[in-house]
Each structure stands twice: as C-alpha cells, then as structure tokens.
Scaffold this active site. Structure first.
Site, short mmCIF file in Angstrom:
data_model
loop_
_atom_site.label_atom_id
_atom_site.label_comp_id
_atom_site.label_asym_id
_atom_site.label_seq_id
_atom_site.Cartn_x
_atom_site.Cartn_y
_atom_site.Cartn_z
N GLU A 1 49.59 -5.57 29.23
CA GLU A 1 51.05 -5.71 29.28
C GLU A 1 51.67 -6.11 27.95
O GLU A 1 52.76 -6.69 27.92
CB GLU A 1 51.46 -6.71 30.38
N GLU B 1 47.48 -2.01 37.71
CA GLU B 1 47.72 -3.33 38.30
C GLU B 1 48.93 -3.21 39.21
O GLU B 1 49.98 -2.72 38.81
CB GLU B 1 47.94 -4.41 37.25
#
Length: 657
Positions: free
Chosen positions: A206, A282
């Site tokens: 991320e 995810e």
C-alpha cells in the site's frame, strides 16, 4: 395429470419447505420457466429466470485460489501460544482440505521491525551484517499450512524495512539492488531452512512502487534461480500500475499479476486491457459476525463477476491478537485467548468453504453470460470447470445490502428479493442427472444461521437445475462428491487473562518473542544474558528507526503489550537493564495502556520511566511524556540491573459531609 403434480409436490415438501397457511413455499424441481399448480382449488403460478451454463471455447480466466493474510502486522501473534490440541484444531479449520476454510493461498508479511497495523514483526535481517531465520512465527505458520495442504500457494510481501535497507535514506528504492537482495535472501531462507517455496512476492504494501526496483527484483530473482516466483504489483490501487504496464514493455514483462486492495468488486478498463492476471490481493478487513460473512460471501463471487479478479485474499487470516488492538476480530476466525484454549469458528469460514472445498487453483471460470453473471433480482453466480473439463461447480450468493457491508469501500445501494431461477446446462454437462448441494443461510434479527449444510443431491431434469433462492443465502452446486464440515465439539470456555502472571523467558527459544508479549514499536527477542542470575532475557533490537509503514507517523518509543487494558488495582514489576553500547536512554514499565497499532504514539496509561544517564525517575500519563505526574532524581547507572515496580489502585471517592 393432477396425480403427477401431487407426486412432485410431495417430493418438494420432504426436501424443502411449505407453509400451508400462507402458501409460501420454496420450489426447486420444476421443468420450465412458468409452471401452474392446481392444489386445493388454488391456482399457483411460478415464473423463473433462465441462466445458461456452457463451457465454450473462449471461456473465462484461470481460478487462482482464495487465501488469508497473516501479517500487517502481528495478526497471528497469539496463535502460536495455544495448547497443542486446540492449536492443531484451529490450523485444521484454516488449512486442512475438506475440513473448514481449506485455504489455497497463504500470504505473510516479510517482517520489517516496524509497526504495521496490530504490531511489529521481526525482520530476518535487523542489520546488513545480520541474518537469522529463527525469528518470528510466520515460518512456523507457513510450515503448518504446508503440512496440512502441500499444494497451498505461498505469497510474501514487505510492509516496512530495516533502516539499513534504505542505504542512508528512508526510502527502500534508494538502492534497488540492496532492497532486492534483502527480499531474495528472505525467499532463499524460506527454502533453505524450512523447505518452503515462495510462489509470489510483492513490492511494498500500500505504498509507492518504483518501476526500476520492480525490474531489478525480476532480473536479480532470475539470476538467483527464482524464475518461478511471480511478482505481484503493487498491492495498492489499479492505477497507475495498470497504465505503467501498458506503456512500459519491460515492466509488463516483469509483472505477472496486478494485485489491488479493497477494490469493491470492480476493476478498471486499463487493468483488464493489460491482459494480466488480476487479484484482490487484500480484501474483507471486516468484523467477523454474520454481516462480515455476508461481505465475504458477496465479494468472493462478485470480485470475478464484476472485476475479473481470480483470487481474493482476506486480511486477516485469523484474529489472533489482543482484542483491544485495532480492527478487533477482523479475521476469518478468532483465536485470541491462548491461556484458556478458547477459539471461535466464525461463519466466514463456511462462506469460504462454499468455494474452496469444490474448486481448485487451475480450474477455469466459465465465460460471462455462460455461467458467470449477476442475478436479475440481486446476487450473483459463478461457474467453474476442472482443468480436465470433467467437473463443474456453481456458487450462488444472494447477500442483501445491509447484511453484507464490508469495512471498505462504501457499498452502493441495491436490492435483493426472493427469486426462482433455472440453470440450463449446455454442452458437456447437459447430460448430468444430479448435482451435489451445499447450502448456507445467514441468520439475522434473532434467526439461527444454517452454515454449509449438506442437503444431498438435487436432480437435473432435462439438463436444467431449478432453484428458489431466498435472501442472504449461498448455494454450491457441484459434480464433486467431496467436501466436509469439520466439527470440534469440545472447545474450552473463554477465560480472562490469568493473574498472577510472570515470565522469566527461560521457556522461550532464543531469538523468539515471549508467548503473550505483543511488540507495538521496536522489535523484541529473547537472548542469553551474560548474567547467570537472569539467564534468558528480553532485548529490544532496533537501534535505528526503520523505514516505517504507518503513514506520517515515525514511532520512536519501543513498546510491547501484554494482558488486559481493563485491569485496575494492578501491580507490574520487571527487572530492567540499559546497556552502555547502542542502548536506549531510558526504560519504562506501564499499566492500563489504551492504544496500540499505528496510534501507539498517543497511548495513554500510567508510565514509570527510568533514565540512568540523566539520573531521573519520571511517572507520566502518556507514552510521549507530555503529561508528567511525578518526577524525582535517582542515582542509577547503565549496565546494572534494577527492579522496577508499579502499583496502580483504583481511586474510590467518598462523600464526606
């Protein structure tokens, strides 16, 4: 004719439901899209939407599996400390084929010595001269998963990096070769010390990616003989990675899979046009009650129906961390009480099983419109065939809006209503005479749930399967006669954290963390002391702030948690020592700490600090030492053991006239 219809109706009443008072009943076995029943002078008309399942040449994408994520961070921390019997049961529910979730991918964090959501995971290389593959518990978890399912696929990804990786800067891409070496050593260590083959590796969870680094990681991996390790990029958003792949042929060659987080079941045209495999690498991250189970069931189907994503990975694998930490119970199941042996098999496990027990990596989705579709009155259907085209599995979900909200992103309004559907099997599967059925219905407003119920076989009449679907239901229709609902009947009762509690670390192996100690800032491991009185001791190992993951927050006060925030009238004691080389300026013990995770810097409680070089004792109400409660001078030195004790008693106010 009336006799024939009565026979069909009698069969229906035995297998499903009929309410004579209001004439509401579930109808499954009818032959066409409109049927009329004559019963007790009532004329009942049933209409059905028709969907075709056909294995055509230009079909859908390869199915890559459903997985869980241990990490980001320390989300499996308490699992390793469970009694062996319960620990094995939990692992079976997660990984054992044909028992529970039967997960097909295990994704883990490459520890980076920094906070990464619920704790800190230790790096295999604290420093450039240091390499140790005994640290942490992910190796153990990977090994246990592989023991239960030798075919499980393994995926590793860094959240943070030790400071040295940045080669003098807080940027892992400052020296791409150095960072790639660090990651490759992890993959090689997994193989050398645990015989674990990593199938996938990511870039930086991320956070920004670097095109040069991705290319270097690919080329250096190939040079190291890791050609089969696929690169997933970039564990963030669809753009700009999809556009960069389109514009850069060398980058396209290096990246095997575009992985994104929390896509809301949608991909982009740019991502699809890359012709790359698309993953939700995810997803979920939702409290594991029935609404969380509804979220998970919906996205497992719709990530492919809407977004062509061939794998969905849950954060997190198992909620095995202190409940007071961020994102409590955001796992596929819960195991946060090792001292009692209690765990819960949450309904998300059985939503997973509807797919994983009847579909395997290498199977293929059918084409959109030929077995993959949204349903007219809400819900979705996916159909998959085995690699040899001999087996068929269909998964149908009808999750309602309010009962399937994920934590992110926001879910647009939609409506699901009861509906009758007919599934027309064409081509190879048109000659089937029955399919096996698994059924779930999530209960709300006091209703009980039905989870992964084996309802036996359902006839296929002239190539057609007929179903009456309710709301918040999941069906698996399959030609496979496998699948099993594991059931452990004697799970111990949950108990509070035990008091009194003590640990001298003698039972903890070297380089490991103490069983119930959860690092939040810094990285702690057990080492042998040169002092024979103390034997094994716990040492904080990070001497330079890592390349951190928590956004805009540089956590600089090492801290670990143990026990229960709600304790009052509590006494805490520890033997502490500050060395004279590469050591901290102070040490503290504390009680009633109210925050962990990325907000640990703002943790309040009662903190008792010792600063030997300053000759100072300080008691504060927060970790950042902005709320001084008491301070005094003390004569203490470094390289000396001191016993620190902190007694906290709840204040009881009295009315005095």
């Amino acid at each position: 004719m009336i006799k024939t219809w009565r026979m069909i109706l009698d069969l229906e009443l035995q297998l499903l439901k009929f309410d004579f008072s209001c004439l509401n009943f579930k109808m499954s076995f009818f032959k066409c899209t409109v049927i009329v029943f004559v019963f007790n002078n009532f004329c009942l008309v049933f209409s059905s939407e028709l969907y075709t399942v056909d294995y055509i040449k230009d079909g859908g994408r390869r199915y890559d599996g459903i997985g869980g994520l241990s990490g980001g961070g320390a989300t499996s921390k308490l699992l390793v400390n469970y009694p062996p019997k319960q620990r094995d049961q939990i692992l079976d529910y997660l990984f054992k084929p044909g028992f529970g979730a039967s997960l097909q991918i295990l994704k883990v964090e490459i520890g980076g010595d920094a906070q990464s959501t619920d704790g800190t995971e230790a790096s295999h290389m604290h420093y450039s001269w240091d390499e140790n593959y005994q640290r942490g518990y992910e190796w153990w978890l990977l090994t246990e998963a592989k023991k239960r399912n030798p075919d499980i696929l393994l995926y590793c990804l860094p959240w943070a990096f030790p400071a040295w990786v940045g080669d003098g800067k807080r940027n892992p891409y400052n020296n791409p070769q150095r960072t790639a070496t660090y990651i490759i050593k992890y993959i090689q260590g997994a193989k050398k010390y645990y015989n674990l083959t990593m199938n996938y590796v990511g870039i930086w969870n991320e956070r920004q990616y670097d095109i040069k680094y991705i290319k270097v990681l690919r080329s250096m991996s190939d040079e190291a003989g890791l050609n089969d390790v696929k690169i997933v990029a970039a564990d963030g958003l669809w753009e700009p990675i999809s556009l960069d792949i389109t514009l850069d042929a060398a980058l396209a060659e290096a990246v095997d899979i575009i992985g994104v987080h929390y896509p809301g079941t949608k991909s982009t045209d740019a991502a699809v046009k890359t012709n790359k495999t698309l993953w939700s690498s995810e997803d979920y991250s939702t409290f594991n009650d029935n609404i969380g189970a509804g979220c998970w069931a919906r996205i497992l189907n719709q990530n492919y129906v809407n977004g062509y994503m061939t794998s969905t990975i849950s954060w997190n694998l198992i909620a095995s961390y202190y409940e007071a930490l961020p994102f409590k119970r955001d796992g596929l199941m819960t195991a946060d009480s090792p001292w009692s042996g209690y765990y819960s098999v949450d309904s998300t496990i059985w939503m997973t099983a509807h797919t994983t027990q009847f579909v395997y990596p290498g199977w293929k989705y059918l084409a959109h419109g030929y077995g993959v579709t949204t349903l007219k009155h809400g819900g979705s259907m996916v159909s998959l065939v085995s690699s040899d085209s001999t087996q068929l599995t269909i998964v149908i979900e009808t999750m309602s809006h309010n009962h399937s909200k994920c934590i992110r992103p926001a879910l647009p309004d939609y409506t699901v209503t009861p509906q009758n559907i007919s599934i027309k099997l064409a081509g190879h599967f048109s000659t089937l005479f029955e399919v096996q059925v698994r059924y779930s219905k999530l209960g709300f407003d006091g209703d009980d749930s039905i989870l992964f119920k084996d309802v036996g076989s359902m006839p296929v009449i002239k190539g057609t399967i007929n179903l009456s679907l309710g709301v918040d239901e999941v069906y698996t229709l399959t030609t496979l006669k496998t699948g099993n609902k594991g059931n452990v009947t004697q799970i111990p009762n949950k108990k509070p954290f035990p008091l009194p509690y003590s640990d001298n670390f003698e039972a903890t192996s070297l380089y490991k963390e103490p069983y119930n100690f959860s690092p939040q800032v810094g990285s702690f491991e057990v080492i042998s002391s040169t002092d024979p009185i103390h034997g094994h001791v716990l040492r904080q190992t990070v001497i330079e702030n890592p390349i951190f993951w928590c956004l805009f927050i540089d956590l600089v006060f090492p801290m670990g948690l143990l026990g229960d925030f709600s304790w009052s009238d509590i006494y805490v004691e520890a033997d502490t020592r500050i060395g004279s080389v590469n050591a901290s300026s102070g040490v503290f013990i504390a009680a009633r700490i109210d925050k962990g995770g990325c907000n640990a810097f703002a943790a309040q409680g009662i903190y008792y600090f010792l600063f030997p070089t300053q000759g100072k004792l300080v008691v504060t109400g927060d970790l950042a030492r902005t709320q001084t409660l008491y301070q005094t001078g003390v004569k203490i030195t470094v390289d000396t053991w001191y016993k620190q004790g902190l007694l906290i008693k709840k204040c009881r106010l009295m009315n005095v006239p």
